[in-house]
Design a protein around this motif. Structure first.
Motif, short mmCIF file in Angstrom:
data_model
loop_
_atom_site.label_atom_id
_atom_site.label_comp_id
_atom_site.label_asym_id
_atom_site.label_seq_id
_atom_site.Cartn_x
_atom_site.Cartn_y
_atom_site.Cartn_z
N UNK A 84 0.60 -0.88 -0.10
CA UNK A 84 -0.32 0.36 -0.04
C UNK A 84 0.75 1.60 -0.18
N UNK A 85 2.11 1.47 0.68
CA UNK A 85 2.61 2.16 0.93
C UNK A 85 3.20 3.08 -0.16
N UNK A 86 3.61 2.04 -1.23
CA UNK A 86 4.41 1.47 -2.20
C UNK A 86 3.56 2.32 -3.23
N UNK A 87 2.31 2.02 -3.46
CA UNK A 87 0.85 2.40 -4.63
C UNK A 87 0.61 3.28 -4.03
N UNK A 116 17.37 -6.79 12.39
CA UNK A 116 16.97 -5.44 12.66
C UNK A 116 15.24 -5.35 13.03
N UNK A 117 14.33 -5.79 13.34
CA UNK A 117 12.88 -5.03 13.25
C UNK A 117 13.09 -3.39 12.72
N UNK A 118 12.06 -3.16 12.17
CA UNK A 118 12.23 -1.64 12.27
C UNK A 118 10.25 -1.46 12.09
N UNK A 119 9.49 -1.96 12.77
CA UNK A 119 8.15 -1.83 13.04
C UNK A 119 7.46 -1.25 11.71
N UNK A 120 6.13 -1.10 12.38
CA UNK A 120 5.42 -0.73 11.21
C UNK A 120 5.96 0.27 10.26
N UNK A 121 5.74 1.20 11.23
CA UNK A 121 5.83 3.10 10.76
C UNK A 121 7.69 2.95 9.88
N UNK A 122 8.42 1.85 10.59
CA UNK A 122 9.57 2.14 9.80
C UNK A 122 9.21 1.53 8.86
N UNK A 123 8.77 0.23 8.50
CA UNK A 123 8.75 -0.20 6.97
C UNK A 123 7.66 0.34 6.31
N UNK A 125 7.54 3.70 5.48
CA UNK A 125 8.81 4.37 5.45
C UNK A 125 9.50 4.16 4.53
N UNK A 126 10.10 3.28 4.84
CA UNK A 126 11.97 2.40 3.95
C UNK A 126 10.23 1.83 2.78
N UNK A 127 9.59 1.33 2.40
CA UNK A 127 8.65 0.82 1.24
C UNK A 127 8.89 1.98 0.04
#
Length: 223
Positions: A84-87, A116-123, A125-127
């Motif tokens: 979803x963040x990618x889209x 290292x786990x990024x957490x939902x928010x980190x994922x 942002x990363x994607x």
């Protein structure tokens, strides 16, 4: 907005890659121009084969002048943190003239987990950032919907009329010579006003001796 009302949009040229690292996780974003769902799935297949040892191959694609086909997949990441963040990064992309009209492309982000786990928010942002940075590096091209027309003229007039049309700014696609006449193929921006304007110019150039026959609508890349 219906597809018939859209006369232009933006897409990318070819395929482009960009790699980032976030807290030891490696993200490889690949953007490819596609115009079908099969083309988008082929990108995913190609990258699953190339990066066969990666943990995730998350994807998103947008297809069609009206962006009517939109898909996203998290591929094992927590729901809503990748596809979803990618889209959204594609749909929010501001292109030429400040438009958000990017379409006919697929993006796959390959992730190698770094421990290292990024957490939902980190994922999220990363994607999102991986796609945005890949799009930053990808050259774009404008696509326009053109109305093709055929102008029948006498053989003796074909060269003059073709030259006059070019001089007037009309895109001339070519001329076909038949036994009894020549057919000049032209293209103008889609829409009644453009066709009417061309018809009026043609009447002026040929003293009303030639008309124009409507042919197909065609999407073309414009430099």
């Amino acid at each position: 907005m219906s597809d018939s009302e859209i006369t232009g949009y933006t897409t990318v040229r070819g395929e482009h890659r960009h790699e980032t690292e976030v807290r030891r996780s490696r993200f490889v974003a690949v953007v490819r121009r596609v115009d079908t769902e099969d083309g988008a799935r082929q990108l995913l297949t190609d990258l699953r084969r190339e990066f066969h040892d990666a943990r995730h191959h998350c994807s998103a694609f947008v297809i069609g002048p009206d962006r009517s086909i939109q898909r996203a997949n998290d591929d094992g990441e927590p729901s809503g943190t990748a596809g979803a963040p990618m889209l959204d990064a594609i749909l929010r992309r501001v292109t030429t003239g400040g438009a958000t009209d990017l379409s006919d492309l697929a993006v796959v982000v390959v992730r190698y987990f770094g421990g290292v786990l990024l957490g939902a928010g980190g994922l999220v942002r990363a994607y999102s950032d991986a796609v945005s940075q890949a799009l930053d590096a990808a050259p774009t091209v404008q696509r326009r919907l053109l109305q093709q027309l055929t102008v029948p003229v006498a053989h003796a007039d074909a060269g003059r009329v073709e030259n006059d049309l070019r001089a007037a700014g009309t895109e001339v696609l070519g001329t076909d010579y038949l036994t009894d006449r020549a057919l000049i193929q032209v293209a103008v921006p889609a829409g009644d006003a453009s066709v009417e304007g061309f018809t009026a110019r043609l009447a002026s150039l040929t003293a009303g001796q030639s008309g124009a026959e409507l042919q197909d609508l065609k999407w073309v890349d414009c430099d």
